[in-house]
Each structure stands twice: as structure tokens, then as C-alpha cells.
Design a protein around this motif. Structure first.
Motif, PDB file in Angstrom:
ATOM      1  N   PRO A 143       0.757  -1.188   0.095  1.00 41.38           N
ATOM      2  CA  PRO A 143       0.021  -0.033   0.014  1.00 41.38           C
ATOM      3  C   PRO A 143       0.901   1.263  -0.024  1.00 41.38           C
ATOM      4  O   PRO A 143       0.844   2.118   0.832  1.00 41.38           O
ATOM      5  N   THR A 144       1.642   1.454  -1.150  1.00 44.99           N
ATOM      6  CA  THR A 144       2.758   2.351  -0.909  1.00 44.99           C
ATOM      7  C   THR A 144       2.120   3.631  -2.051  1.00 44.99           C
ATOM      8  O   THR A 144       2.991   4.587  -1.910  1.00 44.99           O
ATOM      9  N   ALA A 185       0.664  -5.457   1.938  1.00 45.28           N
ATOM     10  CA  ALA A 185       2.066  -5.633   2.579  1.00 45.28           C
ATOM     11  C   ALA A 185       2.486  -4.422   3.413  1.00 45.28           C
ATOM     12  O   ALA A 185       3.444  -3.775   2.842  1.00 45.28           O
ATOM     13  N   ASP A 186       1.712  -4.084   4.376  1.00 43.29           N
ATOM     14  CA  ASP A 186       2.169  -2.884   5.099  1.00 43.29           C
ATOM     15  C   ASP A 186       3.522  -2.985   5.884  1.00 43.29           C
ATOM     16  O   ASP A 186       4.177  -1.910   6.144  1.00 43.29           O
ATOM     17  N   ARG A 208      -3.465   4.787   3.125  1.00 40.13           N
ATOM     18  CA  ARG A 208      -3.371   4.034   1.890  1.00 40.13           C
ATOM     19  C   ARG A 208      -3.617   2.552   1.996  1.00 40.13           C
ATOM     20  O   ARG A 208      -4.081   1.855   1.265  1.00 40.13           O
ATOM     21  N   THR A 209      -3.547   1.909   3.274  1.00 36.54           N
ATOM     22  CA  THR A 209      -3.718   0.815   3.604  1.00 36.54           C
ATOM     23  C   THR A 209      -5.235   0.398   3.297  1.00 36.54           C
ATOM     24  O   THR A 209      -5.619  -0.372   2.601  1.00 36.54           O
ATOM     25  N   ARG A 210      -5.879   1.409   3.929  1.00 35.29           N
ATOM     26  CA  ARG A 210      -7.538   1.544   3.459  1.00 35.29           C
ATOM     27  C   ARG A 210      -7.949   1.574   2.083  1.00 35.29           C
ATOM     28  O   ARG A 210      -8.614   0.909   1.705  1.00 35.29           O
ATOM     29  N   ALA A 211      -7.166   2.427   1.462  1.00 38.82           N
ATOM     30  CA  ALA A 211      -7.556   2.885   0.083  1.00 38.82           C
ATOM     31  C   ALA A 211      -7.270   1.651  -0.778  1.00 38.82           C
ATOM     32  O   ALA A 211      -8.113   1.399  -1.753  1.00 38.82           O
ATOM     33  N   SER A 212      -6.082   0.831  -0.390  1.00 39.61           N
ATOM     34  CA  SER A 212      -5.676  -0.335  -1.212  1.00 39.61           C
ATOM     35  C   SER A 212      -6.717  -1.392  -1.067  1.00 39.61           C
ATOM     36  O   SER A 212      -6.853  -1.941  -1.943  1.00 39.61           O
ATOM     37  N   ALA A 213      -7.093  -1.496   0.259  1.00 40.24           N
ATOM     38  CA  ALA A 213      -8.169  -2.583   0.515  1.00 40.24           C
ATOM     39  C   ALA A 213      -9.352  -2.172  -0.296  1.00 40.24           C
ATOM     40  O   ALA A 213     -10.062  -3.144  -0.886  1.00 40.24           O
TER      41      ALA A 213
END
Ligand code: TYM
Length: 338
Positions: A10-11, A41-42, A58-63
């Protein structure tokens, strides 16, 4: 059922077309035929300097993008790597089986650390591939080699090789435990290239944002990038990656998005100019990505719900991972707790 597992970092605010075609889009149909594990892959994302708030967002946006692209949390186990603690634990054990020289030969570390020099890079960036091996091997016990696959793009091949090596080494030292996993790389979309530099892989670290199509691009911006894609000398629309890398990349993308074989596209565009190919590609891309973008934005409106779904996924993944780790600890000779 056979199993598949893959991860994505999530970069960035949005996945790009390389991530989407090389990975995410393969993941969707596999959830019907396989027991599927897909994670963000946080922990890999923090191997380079980062801002905590940005990472969380970004982790939420990636999910949200994974779900919008068609992953169904009922049919796949979707989770954040950091929430399944066993990933980091197995990474330590595997790092004790990895040679320093062996880790030094990983090309991605060399590439990523090249800019600022190896001494400025973090040790985490150096051991990145060992964490990736742990991500994968945790989910392999009790399976035959044919029953476990890792769907990725071409750039992950070397990491999969290291994973196989470490699995074999662990088994040799401590007894048969892990399967040596195979990369599942679809040739057609294994390496989507940059629209401005069509000899180079499309990548988050590209020199110009104009070369990258993002899943969440505004429709107008996406159209512009496609219309301004670098093409080649000559006028013929033909697939020839060596001599016509720009046009060939556009044909590859068009074929992947529509399911039309490249040969058919070539005859469809016979006698037409590059402009027509770009125009039709832009229409196609907007048709595919506009709904994904809309759905992503909808899902992002309720971050608490996204967190709940990810936590459920982590609970399911942790059951498998914990089972593997209790075997691993025993074999390595660590004392049991409770
Ligand atoms: P990441 O986040 O860089 O990329 C996610 C996936 O997208 C693929 N990909 C591409 N495919 C085709 N053309 C391109 N231009 C392109 N760019 C990226 C990548 O091959 C990848 O499949 N190390 C991994 C994340 C990871 C992982 C894992 C993957 C961590 N642990 C365990 C599989 C299994 C990575 O950085 O992917």
C-alpha cells in the motif's frame, strides 16, 4: 481446494495499471477455484521512510480498491500483513537461514538502494525478500507443490526463487515442513510498461507521472495520459515489442482489458493510425476503471467497515499462520509457552 496467496504494497494512493493487470485482475477469478489469501504488505511498505497517517490511509484505500476490483471478503481472505504477527516471527527465523551474500544478490534491493547508496538504505529494505518468503511459506504446509501458487508479475520472480531456496533449506535442516511454492506469472501481462518510456516497467517510482495509469485517476486525466502515450516511428499498428515497444504495450493493455486476442486487434486496426488505437483504448480503460473508482470512493466513505472486514480476514489468516508457527517453533527447538 488448492491455495493461492499474493500481496501488494500500500505505497501509493492508487494501484497502477501494472499492479492491476499483472496481479489484482488475476486474483479475482482465482477466488472461485482456490482457497485464496490476499494481503496488503504494510510491513513491506515501511522499509522506506513513511508517514504513519499516510500509510494508514493508503492501506485502507488499497483494501477498498481490491474489493472494488472484485475481491469478495466472503470468498477470499483479505487482510493486512501486520495484523497477522506470525509473518514477522517467521521472517526472523528465515533470516537466520539466509546468507548475507545471498541476500545481497537480490536485484530489487540493489535497484531501490542505488539512489541513496546502500549505507543509507534500511536493514528492513535489505531483508525485504525474507519477509516475503515468510508471507508465502506460512500458508504452504500440508499442501502438494501443485496445490499452491503465487500469482505475481515478472518483477517478483527472483523473490519467489529465494522463497523456494529457503523452504528447501528449512526442510533439509529441520524436516519436511514447507512446500516450495511456484510463481504463477501470466506471460501476456507479466510486464506492463510505462506509457512515456515503453522500454521500462510501469512503476510507482517512474520519472514522470504521465507514464503511469492509476486505477483511481480522474477520467479526464486518464484519457489524456493515454492519448499522449509515446508511440513509435512508422504508422502500422502491429505487435512487435522489440521494434515497436510503445504500440505493443498499448495493444497488450487493450487485449488484457477487452479479452480480445492481439491478432484480432491488429486486423481490427489495419489501415488506421495510432490515434485511433489510443482513442479506443481510452474508451475501454474508462469503461473498466470508472466503476472501480466509484466503488472505491464509496467504500472509503466508511473506513470503520473496511477495518472490520480486514480484521475478520486477519482472524482467518491467523488461524492458518498460527498452526504453521507452532510446528515451526517445535522443529527449530524453541520452548512452548502454555
Ligand atoms: P508490488 O506492490 O510492487 O506490486 C504488486 C503486484 O503488481 C505486480 N506488478 C506488475 N505486473 C505487471 N507489470 C507491471 N508493470 C507491474 N508492476 C507491479 C507485481 O509483480 C506484484 O505482483 N513484494 C511484492 C509484495 C509482496 C508479495 C508477498 C507478493 C509482499 N509479500 C508475497 C507475493 C507474495 C511487491 O512489492 O509488490
Amino acid at each position: 481446494r488448492p491455495r493461492v496467496l499474493s500481496g501488494i504494497q500500500p505505497t501509493a494512493e492508487s494501484f497502477h495499471l501494472g499492479n492491476f493487470l499483472g496481479a489484482v485482475r488475476q486474483w479475482v477469478p482465482l477466488q472461485d477455484t482456490h482457497e485464496a489469501f490476499y494481503f496488503l504488505a504494510d510491513l513491506h511498505a515501511i522499509t522506506v521512510e513513511h508517514d504513519p497517517e499516510v500509510l494508514r490511509r493508503r492501506t485502507r484505500a488499497s483494501a477498498a480498491q481490491l474489493f472494488a476490483a472484485g475481491l469478495d471478503p466472503e470468498r477470499s481472505t483479505v487482510f493486512a500483513q501486520s495484523q497477522v504477527y506470525e509473518h514477522a516471527e517467521l521472517q526472523w527465523i528465515l533470516s537466520c537461514l539466509t546468507g548475507f551474500g545471498e541476500a545481497s544478490r537480490m536485484t530489487q534491493f540493489k535497484d531501490k538502494s542505488a539512489k541513496e547508496g546502500t549505507s543509507a538504505a534500511s536493514v528492513g529494505l535489505f531483508t525485504y525478500p525474507i519477509l516475503q518468503a515468510a508471507d508465502i511459506l506460512l500458508y504452504t504446509p500440508h499442501l502438494g507443490e501443485k496445490d499452491f501458487q503465487v500469482p505475481v508479475g515478472e518483477d517478483q520472480r527472483q523473490h519467489l526463487e529465494l522463497t523456494r531456496t529457503l523452504a528447501g533449506r528449512f526442510n533439509h535442516r529441520f524436516g519436511e515442513t514447507f512446500v516450495e511454492p511456484n510463481a504463477y506469472i501470466l506471460k501476456a501481462t507479466a510486464k506492463i510498461t510505462d506509457l512515456q518510456e515503453p522500454e521500462r516497467k510501469m512503476s510507482k517510482s517512474a520519472s514522470s507521472p504521465q507514464g503511469i495509469i492509476n486505477v483511481l485517476d480522474e477520467p479526464g486525466a486518464m484519457r489524456k495520459k493515454i492519448m499522449r502515450a509515446v508511440t513509435d516511428t512508422g504508422t502500422e499498428i502491429a505487435y512487435d515489442p522489440d521494434n515497436k515497444p510503445g504500440v505493443s504495450n498499448l495493444l497488450t493493455i487493450m487485449s488484457a482489458l477487452t479479452g480480445t486476442p492481439i491478432i484480432e486487434l491488429e486486423s481490427h486496426f489495419q489501415g488506421q493510425g495510432y490515434g485511433q488505437l489510443k482513442k479506443e483504448l481510452a474508451e475501454t480503460a474508462l469503461g473498466v476503471f470508472t466503476p472501480v473508482r466509484d466503488r472505491t470512493l464509496e467504500l472509503l466513505a466508511d473506513p470503520a467497515e473496511l477495518d472490520r472486514i480486514l480484521e475478520k480476514g486477519a482472524d482467518r489468516a491467523a488461524e492458518v499462520a498460527a498452526g504453521t508457527m507452532s510446528v515451526v517453533r517445535e522443529r527449530v527447538g524453541l520452548l512452548r509457552r502454555g
